[in-house]
Design a protein around this motif. Structure first.
Motif, PDB file in Angstrom:
ATOM      1  N   GLU A   4       0.811  -1.214   0.000  1.00 14.43           N
ATOM      2  CA  GLU A   4       0.000   0.000   0.000  1.00 14.43           C
ATOM      3  C   GLU A   4       0.845   1.264   0.000  1.00 14.43           C
ATOM      4  OE1 GLU A   4      -3.076   0.186   2.924  1.00 14.43           O
ATOM      5  OE2 GLU A   4      -3.740  -1.848   2.486  1.00 14.43           O
ATOM      6  N   GLN A   5       1.914   1.282   0.766  1.00 12.75           N
ATOM      7  CA  GLN A   5       2.714   2.497   0.891  1.00 12.75           C
ATOM      8  C   GLN A   5       3.951   2.499  -0.007  1.00 12.75           C
ATOM      9  OE1 GLN A   5       3.446   3.122   5.035  1.00 12.75           O
ATOM     10  NE2 GLN A   5       1.300   3.445   5.495  1.00 12.75           N
ATOM     11  N   LEU A   6       4.120   1.442  -0.795  1.00 12.85           N
ATOM     12  CA  LEU A   6       5.266   1.374  -1.698  1.00 12.85           C
ATOM     13  C   LEU A   6       4.903   1.945  -3.063  1.00 12.85           C
ATOM     14  CD1 LEU A   6       6.603  -2.249  -1.036  1.00 12.85           C
ATOM     15  CD2 LEU A   6       7.424  -0.102  -0.053  1.00 12.85           C
ATOM     16  N   SER A   7       5.873   2.570  -3.715  1.00 11.82           N
ATOM     17  CA  SER A   7       5.676   3.021  -5.090  1.00 11.82           C
ATOM     18  C   SER A   7       5.672   1.805  -6.012  1.00 11.82           C
ATOM     19  CB  SER A   7       6.800   3.976  -5.490  1.00 11.82           C
ATOM     20  OG  SER A   7       8.014   3.255  -5.635  1.00 11.82           O
ATOM     21  N   MET A   8       5.236   2.015  -7.248  1.00  9.15           N
ATOM     22  CA  MET A   8       5.259   0.923  -8.213  1.00  9.15           C
ATOM     23  C   MET A   8       6.692   0.429  -8.426  1.00  9.15           C
ATOM     24  SD  MET A   8       2.415   1.853 -11.125  1.00  9.15           S
ATOM     25  CE  MET A   8       3.253   3.333 -11.691  1.00  9.15           C
ATOM     26  N   GLU A  10       9.179   0.515  -6.281  1.00  8.42           N
ATOM     27  CA  GLU A  10       9.583  -0.243  -5.089  1.00  8.42           C
ATOM     28  C   GLU A  10       8.984  -1.643  -5.106  1.00  8.42           C
ATOM     29  OE1 GLU A  10      10.200   3.325  -1.818  1.00  8.42           O
ATOM     30  OE2 GLU A  10       8.150   2.664  -2.279  1.00  8.42           O
ATOM     31  N   VAL A  11       7.742  -1.764  -5.557  1.00 10.06           N
ATOM     32  CA  VAL A  11       7.114  -3.084  -5.681  1.00 10.06           C
ATOM     33  C   VAL A  11       7.868  -3.918  -6.716  1.00 10.06           C
ATOM     34  CG1 VAL A  11       5.018  -4.330  -6.377  1.00 10.06           C
ATOM     35  CG2 VAL A  11       4.841  -2.313  -4.913  1.00 10.06           C
ATOM     36  N   ALA A  12       8.264  -3.303  -7.820  1.00 10.95           N
ATOM     37  CA  ALA A  12       9.023  -4.011  -8.851  1.00 10.95           C
ATOM     38  C   ALA A  12      10.347  -4.531  -8.295  1.00 10.95           C
ATOM     39  CB  ALA A  12       9.269  -3.098 -10.051  1.00 10.95           C
ATOM     40  N   VAL A  13      11.030  -3.727  -7.506  1.00  8.80           N
ATOM     41  CA  VAL A  13      12.295  -4.153  -6.894  1.00  8.80           C
ATOM     42  C   VAL A  13      12.049  -5.331  -5.956  1.00  8.80           C
ATOM     43  CG1 VAL A  13      14.155  -3.480  -5.316  1.00  8.80           C
ATOM     44  CG2 VAL A  13      13.450  -1.921  -7.141  1.00  8.80           C
ATOM     45  N   GLU A  14      11.004  -5.242  -5.143  1.00  4.18           N
ATOM     46  CA  GLU A  14      10.678  -6.341  -4.224  1.00  4.18           C
ATOM     47  C   GLU A  14      10.375  -7.631  -4.988  1.00  4.18           C
ATOM     48  OE1 GLU A  14      10.800  -6.586  -0.861  1.00  4.18           O
ATOM     49  OE2 GLU A  14      11.759  -4.616  -0.952  1.00  4.18           O
ATOM     50  N   LEU A  15       9.609  -7.509  -6.070  1.00  3.44           N
ATOM     51  CA  LEU A  15       9.305  -8.690  -6.893  1.00  3.44           C
ATOM     52  C   LEU A  15      10.574  -9.302  -7.463  1.00  3.44           C
ATOM     53  CD1 LEU A  15       6.125  -7.654  -8.889  1.00  3.44           C
ATOM     54  CD2 LEU A  15       6.345  -9.555  -7.296  1.00  3.44           C
ATOM     55  N   MET A  16      11.456  -8.455  -7.956  1.00  4.59           N
ATOM     56  CA  MET A  16      12.700  -8.957  -8.526  1.00  4.59           C
ATOM     57  C   MET A  16      13.562  -9.632  -7.468  1.00  4.59           C
ATOM     58  SD  MET A  16      12.532  -8.552 -11.724  1.00  4.59           S
ATOM     59  CE  MET A  16      14.219  -8.911 -12.165  1.00  4.59           C
ATOM     60  N   ASN A  17      13.549  -9.124  -6.258  1.00  7.92           N
ATOM     61  CA  ASN A  17      14.284  -9.774  -5.165  1.00  7.92           C
ATOM     62  C   ASN A  17      13.732 -11.170  -4.900  1.00  7.92           C
ATOM     63  OD1 ASN A  17      16.371  -7.996  -4.366  1.00  7.92           O
ATOM     64  ND2 ASN A  17      14.881  -6.685  -3.362  1.00  7.92           N
ATOM     65  N   GLN A  18      12.427 -11.331  -5.027  1.00 11.28           N
ATOM     66  CA  GLN A  18      11.792 -12.622  -4.795  1.00 11.28           C
ATOM     67  C   GLN A  18      12.057 -13.597  -5.941  1.00 11.28           C
ATOM     68  OE1 GLN A  18       7.630 -11.970  -4.101  1.00 11.28           O
ATOM     69  NE2 GLN A  18       7.998 -10.648  -2.340  1.00 11.28           N
ATOM     70  N   LYS A  19      12.076 -13.097  -7.176  1.00  9.58           N
ATOM     71  CA  LYS A  19      12.173 -13.964  -8.350  1.00  9.58           C
ATOM     72  C   LYS A  19      13.589 -14.464  -8.622  1.00  9.58           C
ATOM     73  CE  LYS A  19       8.081 -12.100 -10.542  1.00  9.58           C
ATOM     74  NZ  LYS A  19       7.263 -13.294 -10.448  1.00  9.58           N
ATOM     75  N   ASN A  30       3.047  -5.839 -15.598  1.00  8.55           N
ATOM     76  CA  ASN A  30       1.691  -6.356 -15.378  1.00  8.55           C
ATOM     77  C   ASN A  30       1.510  -6.873 -13.959  1.00  8.55           C
ATOM     78  OD1 ASN A  30       0.841  -5.736 -17.970  1.00  8.55           O
ATOM     79  ND2 ASN A  30       1.435  -7.725 -18.778  1.00  8.55           N
ATOM     80  N   GLU A  31       2.519  -7.539 -13.438  1.00 11.86           N
ATOM     81  CA  GLU A  31       2.431  -8.079 -12.082  1.00 11.86           C
ATOM     82  C   GLU A  31       2.378  -6.952 -11.044  1.00 11.86           C
ATOM     83  OE1 GLU A  31       4.431 -11.612  -9.395  1.00 11.86           O
ATOM     84  OE2 GLU A  31       5.149 -11.270 -11.434  1.00 11.86           O
ATOM     85  N   VAL A  32       3.176  -5.912 -11.244  1.00 10.62           N
ATOM     86  CA  VAL A  32       3.158  -4.772 -10.323  1.00 10.62           C
ATOM     87  C   VAL A  32       1.778  -4.113 -10.323  1.00 10.62           C
ATOM     88  CG1 VAL A  32       4.054  -2.447  -9.902  1.00 10.62           C
ATOM     89  CG2 VAL A  32       5.635  -4.318 -10.416  1.00 10.62           C
ATOM     90  N   LEU A  33       1.214  -3.874 -11.499  1.00 12.42           N
ATOM     91  CA  LEU A  33      -0.106  -3.239 -11.582  1.00 12.42           C
ATOM     92  C   LEU A  33      -1.165  -4.101 -10.901  1.00 12.42           C
ATOM     93  CD1 LEU A  33      -0.048  -1.850 -15.232  1.00 12.42           C
ATOM     94  CD2 LEU A  33       0.241  -0.566 -13.104  1.00 12.42           C
ATOM     95  N   GLU A  34      -1.060  -5.418 -11.070  1.00  9.72           N
ATOM     96  CA  GLU A  34      -2.011  -6.330 -10.429  1.00  9.72           C
ATOM     97  C   GLU A  34      -1.865  -6.286  -8.905  1.00  9.72           C
ATOM     98  OE1 GLU A  34      -2.649 -11.106 -10.157  1.00  9.72           O
ATOM     99  OE2 GLU A  34      -2.247 -10.268 -12.145  1.00  9.72           O
ATOM    100  N   ASP A  52      10.196   4.399 -15.419  1.00  6.15           N
ATOM    101  CA  ASP A  52      10.872   4.325 -14.119  1.00  6.15           C
ATOM    102  C   ASP A  52      11.882   3.185 -14.062  1.00  6.15           C
ATOM    103  OD1 ASP A  52       9.351   6.483 -13.296  1.00  6.15           O
ATOM    104  OD2 ASP A  52       7.973   5.286 -12.073  1.00  6.15           O
ATOM    105  N   ILE A  53      11.501   2.024 -14.572  1.00  5.62           N
ATOM    106  CA  ILE A  53      12.401   0.865 -14.552  1.00  5.62           C
ATOM    107  C   ILE A  53      13.608   1.113 -15.461  1.00  5.62           C
ATOM    108  CG2 ILE A  53      12.641  -1.554 -15.291  1.00  5.62           C
ATOM    109  CD1 ILE A  53       9.728  -1.950 -14.272  1.00  5.62           C
TER     110      ILE A  53
END
Length: 73
Positions: A4-8, A10-19, A30-34, A52-53
């Protein structure tokens, strides 16, 4: 991940850390927007996240449309 409080970006970075592997930028966007729950019928948010990316110092282009976190390359 509380997004909720992360920018798009920041969410992309978090996803990449997980993947842990390079990802297609279109899939990542698409995953970030979802995750953020954004409806983007005109593609404005997707375009902004793409910019941004591609201009971020966190990401690096790996070829074939794939991007990864710079610190892993």
């Amino acid at each position: 991940m509380n997004t909720e409080q992360l920018s798009m970006l920041e969410v992309a970075v978090e996803l990449m850390n997980q993947k842990k592997t390079p990802q297609l930028i279109t899939s990542l966007i698409n995953e970030v927007l979802e995750i953020k729950g954004f409806d983007d019928p005109n593609g404005f948010l997707a375009t902004q996240l793409y910019i941004d990316i591609t201009t971020s110092s966190c990401f690096v282009f790996c070829g074939e449309g794939k991007w990864d976190l710079k610190d892993r390359q």
